[in-house]
Design a protein around this motif. Structure first.
Motif, short mmCIF file in Angstrom:
data_model
loop_
_atom_site.label_atom_id
_atom_site.label_comp_id
_atom_site.label_asym_id
_atom_site.label_seq_id
_atom_site.Cartn_x
_atom_site.Cartn_y
_atom_site.Cartn_z
N THR A 1 0.83 -1.21 0.00
CA THR A 1 0.00 0.00 0.00
C THR A 1 0.86 1.26 0.00
O THR A 1 0.61 2.21 -0.75
CB THR A 1 -0.93 0.00 1.23
N ASP A 2 1.90 1.26 0.85
CA ASP A 2 2.81 2.42 0.89
C ASP A 2 3.49 2.61 -0.46
O ASP A 2 3.66 3.75 -0.93
CB ASP A 2 3.87 2.21 1.98
N LYS A 3 3.87 1.51 -1.09
CA LYS A 3 4.52 1.60 -2.40
C LYS A 3 3.56 2.18 -3.44
O LYS A 3 3.95 3.03 -4.25
CB LYS A 3 4.99 0.21 -2.83
N ALA B 1 3.24 5.82 -2.72
CA ALA B 1 4.46 6.51 -3.14
C ALA B 1 4.53 6.64 -4.65
O ALA B 1 4.95 7.68 -5.19
CB ALA B 1 5.69 5.76 -2.60
#
Length: 362
Positions: A260-262, A265
């Motif tokens: 999710t963070d990727k 980002a």
């Protein structure tokens, strides 16, 4: 000679031939049995040694051969520690998504399985797999409905478990207790035997099993030495399975969070790249032309400023010259005023004294 005499002689002759044949066969059988008996003593001696080994055991073999009495004690310990076992069970129904099972229990009758009981399932074939920990959901006369206590935490492990259940070709055993780790189970095995029994186990772990029960070494941890013998740490496999499942679930959550963070980002990067491109476009289409215009205006202003500066310098020069003339004229005027004042004082002094010459206007 009468006909009956002839018949009797014929019968005697036939009987003699028959007796001769059977006597020959008897002699041949006797010789064969005598030859066979000559081979029995080594076999009998070997069997007597084997019987003695079974009765007394043999610690010189690898692994050591236990006696019947030792095996009876071990069997009692195993039966006491393992709890109840239901063998020959067959899967009658399987749900892919939930891994729930309906298992047929052929014996005993009744099977004595209780509701909410936790069971540990194994394939009975050689090299069979541990099929997991299940909890009883429903009970029938022969069928028992089971649900897994731990779901595989990743899609790959879930598919692996589904394929394993669907691909089973043997009956299953259901244990009331998960088999416990014991010191005496693997003692006496060499490395090759342990490698075959536990394929894929790291060499350092196999070394623990090889050294179990041997003389302790100086660098052995104190908690691993009992009566000067090295004892490996016994493992609680049930706890390990739960801890491993928890670790896998935690890793799954971490991977999901990282994914999710990727994704966030990457979206921020894409938005930033769009913003940068928009700013570049703004610079190329608007700011750069304005900059060129500003540069031109600056050049004009600079030229105008330089002209004004030149005029200012000229005015300053003229002002300096005018100030110099004014100073010169002021000095002359002051000198004239001073001379006039002095002359006036002299006239006043003469008039006051009465001797002053009349003012001639000079």
């Amino acid at each position: 000679m009468s006909i009956w005499s002839k018949v009797l002689v014929g019968l005697i002759f036939v009987s003699a031939v028959a007796f001769y044949y059977f006597a020959t066969r008897t002699l041949a059988s006797h010789a064969a049995w005598q030859k066979a008996v000559a081979t029995y003593p080594p076999v009998l001696e070997a069997q007597q040694k084997l019987i003695k080994t079974f009765e007394e055991g043999d610690n010189t073999t690898t692994p050591p051969t236990p006696s019947i009495s030792e095996l009876e004690v071990k069997l009692h310990d195993l039966l006491t520690g393992r709890g109840k076992v239901w063998r020959g069970c067959k899967v009658q129904k399987f749900e892919d998504g939930t891994l729930k099972l309906a298992v047929e229990v052929p014996f005993p009758d009744p099977h004595q399985i209780q509701d909410k009981m936790v069971l540990y399932l194994f394939e009975e074939a050689d090299g069979g797999h541990y099929m997991g920990e299940y909890k009883v959901e429903a009970i029938g006369d022969k069928l028992v409905s089971l649900a897994p206590t731990m779901m595989p935490p990743t899609p790959n492990l879930l598919k692996q478990q589904i394929d394993r259940v669907k691909g089973t070709r043997s009956t299953w055993s259901m244990y009331e207790k998960l088999p416990t780790d014991r010191h005496d189970v693997f003692r006496g095995y060499d490395q090759n035997q342990l490698s075959q029994l536990m394929p894929g186990v790291p060499a350092e772990v196999l070394q623990e099993y090889l050294r179990d029960g041997t003389d302790a070494q100086p660098n052995d941890p104190a908690d691993r030495v009992v009566d000067k013998k090295y004892e490996r740490l016994l493992r609680d496999y049930g706890e390990y399975f739960h801890a491993l499942n928890g670790q896998l679930a935690s890793l799954r959550d971490q991977i999901a969070a990282a994914t999710t963070d990727k994704r966030i980002a990457e979206k921020l990067q894409a938005d930033t790249e769009k913003e940068v491109q928009a700013r570049v476009t703004l610079i190329d289409k608007t700011l750069k032309p304005e900059l060129e215009e500003s540069k031109q205006e600056v050049a004009v202003i600079t030229a105008h400023r330089d002209g004004l500066q030149a005029k200012l310098d000229e005015v300053r020069k003229q002002m300096d010259a005018t100030l110099a003339d004014n100073r010169r004229l002021l000095a002359q005027w002051v000198a004239m005023q001073t001379s006039a004042a002095k002359r006036l004082d002299e006239i006043i002094d003469r008039e006051t004294a009465g001797t002053a010459a009349p003012y001639t206007g000079e």
